[in-house]
Design a protein around this motif. Sequence first.
Motif, PDB file in Angstrom:
ATOM      1  N   ILE A  52     -17.012   9.656  -3.388  1.00  0.00           N
ATOM      2  CA  ILE A  52     -15.594   9.280  -3.429  1.00  0.00           C
ATOM      3  C   ILE A  52     -15.088   9.267  -4.870  1.00  0.00           C
ATOM      4  O   ILE A  52     -15.870   9.201  -5.809  1.00  0.00           O
ATOM      5  CB  ILE A  52     -15.325   7.885  -2.808  1.00  0.00           C
ATOM      6  N   SER A  53     -13.773   9.292  -5.000  1.00  0.00           N
ATOM      7  CA  SER A  53     -13.136   9.025  -6.285  1.00  0.00           C
ATOM      8  C   SER A  53     -11.942   8.112  -6.026  1.00  0.00           C
ATOM      9  O   SER A  53     -11.346   8.148  -4.945  1.00  0.00           O
ATOM     10  CB  SER A  53     -12.724  10.313  -6.983  1.00  0.00           C
ATOM     11  N   LEU A  54     -11.617   7.296  -7.004  1.00  0.00           N
ATOM     12  CA  LEU A  54     -10.524   6.330  -6.896  1.00  0.00           C
ATOM     13  C   LEU A  54      -9.475   6.648  -7.945  1.00  0.00           C
ATOM     14  O   LEU A  54      -9.809   7.065  -9.056  1.00  0.00           O
ATOM     15  CB  LEU A  54     -11.050   4.913  -7.118  1.00  0.00           C
ATOM     16  N   ASP A  55      -8.200   6.400  -7.630  1.00  0.00           N
ATOM     17  CA  ASP A  55      -7.134   6.695  -8.576  1.00  0.00           C
ATOM     18  C   ASP A  55      -6.659   5.477  -9.362  1.00  0.00           C
ATOM     19  O   ASP A  55      -5.698   5.558 -10.115  1.00  0.00           O
ATOM     20  CB  ASP A  55      -5.942   7.321  -7.844  1.00  0.00           C
ATOM     21  N   LYS A  82      -4.031  -9.687 -10.004  1.00  0.00           N
ATOM     22  CA  LYS A  82      -2.831  -9.345  -9.234  1.00  0.00           C
ATOM     23  C   LYS A  82      -3.190  -8.258  -8.232  1.00  0.00           C
ATOM     24  O   LYS A  82      -4.202  -7.559  -8.380  1.00  0.00           O
ATOM     25  CB  LYS A  82      -1.684  -8.905 -10.145  1.00  0.00           C
ATOM     26  N   LYS A  83      -2.360  -8.140  -7.194  1.00  0.00           N
ATOM     27  CA  LYS A  83      -2.632  -7.167  -6.131  1.00  0.00           C
ATOM     28  C   LYS A  83      -2.693  -5.749  -6.692  1.00  0.00           C
ATOM     29  O   LYS A  83      -1.979  -5.419  -7.637  1.00  0.00           O
ATOM     30  CB  LYS A  83      -1.567  -7.244  -5.043  1.00  0.00           C
ATOM     31  N   GLN A  84      -3.549  -4.924  -6.070  1.00  0.00           N
ATOM     32  CA  GLN A  84      -3.709  -3.536  -6.474  1.00  0.00           C
ATOM     33  C   GLN A  84      -3.828  -2.660  -5.226  1.00  0.00           C
ATOM     34  O   GLN A  84      -4.263  -3.129  -4.169  1.00  0.00           O
ATOM     35  CB  GLN A  84      -4.976  -3.351  -7.310  1.00  0.00           C
ATOM     36  N   VAL A  85      -3.449  -1.393  -5.375  1.00  0.00           N
ATOM     37  CA  VAL A  85      -3.620  -0.397  -4.320  1.00  0.00           C
ATOM     38  C   VAL A  85      -4.404   0.753  -4.921  1.00  0.00           C
ATOM     39  O   VAL A  85      -4.167   1.145  -6.063  1.00  0.00           O
ATOM     40  CB  VAL A  85      -2.261   0.108  -3.791  1.00  0.00           C
ATOM     41  N   ALA A  86      -5.364   1.273  -4.167  1.00  0.00           N
ATOM     42  CA  ALA A  86      -6.159   2.408  -4.635  1.00  0.00           C
ATOM     43  C   ALA A  86      -6.185   3.485  -3.565  1.00  0.00           C
ATOM     44  O   ALA A  86      -6.376   3.191  -2.387  1.00  0.00           O
ATOM     45  CB  ALA A  86      -7.579   1.970  -4.957  1.00  0.00           C
ATOM     46  N   LYS A  87      -5.981   4.708  -3.986  1.00  0.00           N
ATOM     47  CA  LYS A  87      -6.137   5.853  -3.098  1.00  0.00           C
ATOM     48  C   LYS A  87      -7.574   6.333  -3.235  1.00  0.00           C
ATOM     49  O   LYS A  87      -8.098   6.455  -4.334  1.00  0.00           O
ATOM     50  CB  LYS A  87      -5.197   6.989  -3.511  1.00  0.00           C
ATOM     51  N   GLU A 112      -6.664   6.496   3.663  1.00  0.00           N
ATOM     52  CA  GLU A 112      -7.091   6.830   2.308  1.00  0.00           C
ATOM     53  C   GLU A 112      -6.577   5.849   1.263  1.00  0.00           C
ATOM     54  O   GLU A 112      -6.819   6.013   0.074  1.00  0.00           O
ATOM     55  CB  GLU A 112      -6.657   8.252   1.960  1.00  0.00           C
ATOM     56  N   LYS A 113      -5.883   4.798   1.695  1.00  0.00           N
ATOM     57  CA  LYS A 113      -5.360   3.785   0.783  1.00  0.00           C
ATOM     58  C   LYS A 113      -5.979   2.433   1.089  1.00  0.00           C
ATOM     59  O   LYS A 113      -6.064   2.042   2.237  1.00  0.00           O
ATOM     60  CB  LYS A 113      -3.856   3.663   0.970  1.00  0.00           C
TER      61      LYS A 113
END
Length: 128
Positions: A52-55, A82-87, A112-113
């Motif tokens: 996998i890879s994360l953005d 703080k909140k985070q979102v990763a694809k 994917e998120k």
Amino acid sequence: PLFCPDLQCMGKNSAQFALIFSSKPQTLYKTAEAFYGCVVPFWGNKKIEQFISLDNKNILIQAIKLDKEENPIFRLVNILDKKQVAKIKMHEKYSKIYLIDICEKNLKNVTEKLEFEPNQIITIKCTK
């Protein structure tokens, strides 16, 4: 204790480690990365991108292992307060991502998120 016999590290095990004292996760991971050259020093010669890879640079891979079927399992951590979102981008040989519990049971299928609460740790599994 939680009974998960398949998760036990049976046989002889050895590890090298260092102690880093910090009051902030961000500092801890940056110091560990500077010291080891990567945050997961025990990963050896395999590359994380094989799976996998994360953005999002604030979501780090804290641990990696393979389950009995050779599916990769990742423990991901949000190092910010703080909140985070990763694809997540999976390697083409994997088609699904599952959020799993400590006994490696699938809890739910993940798109994917991934959304992370502050300082949250999430464990996922990629399957074919």
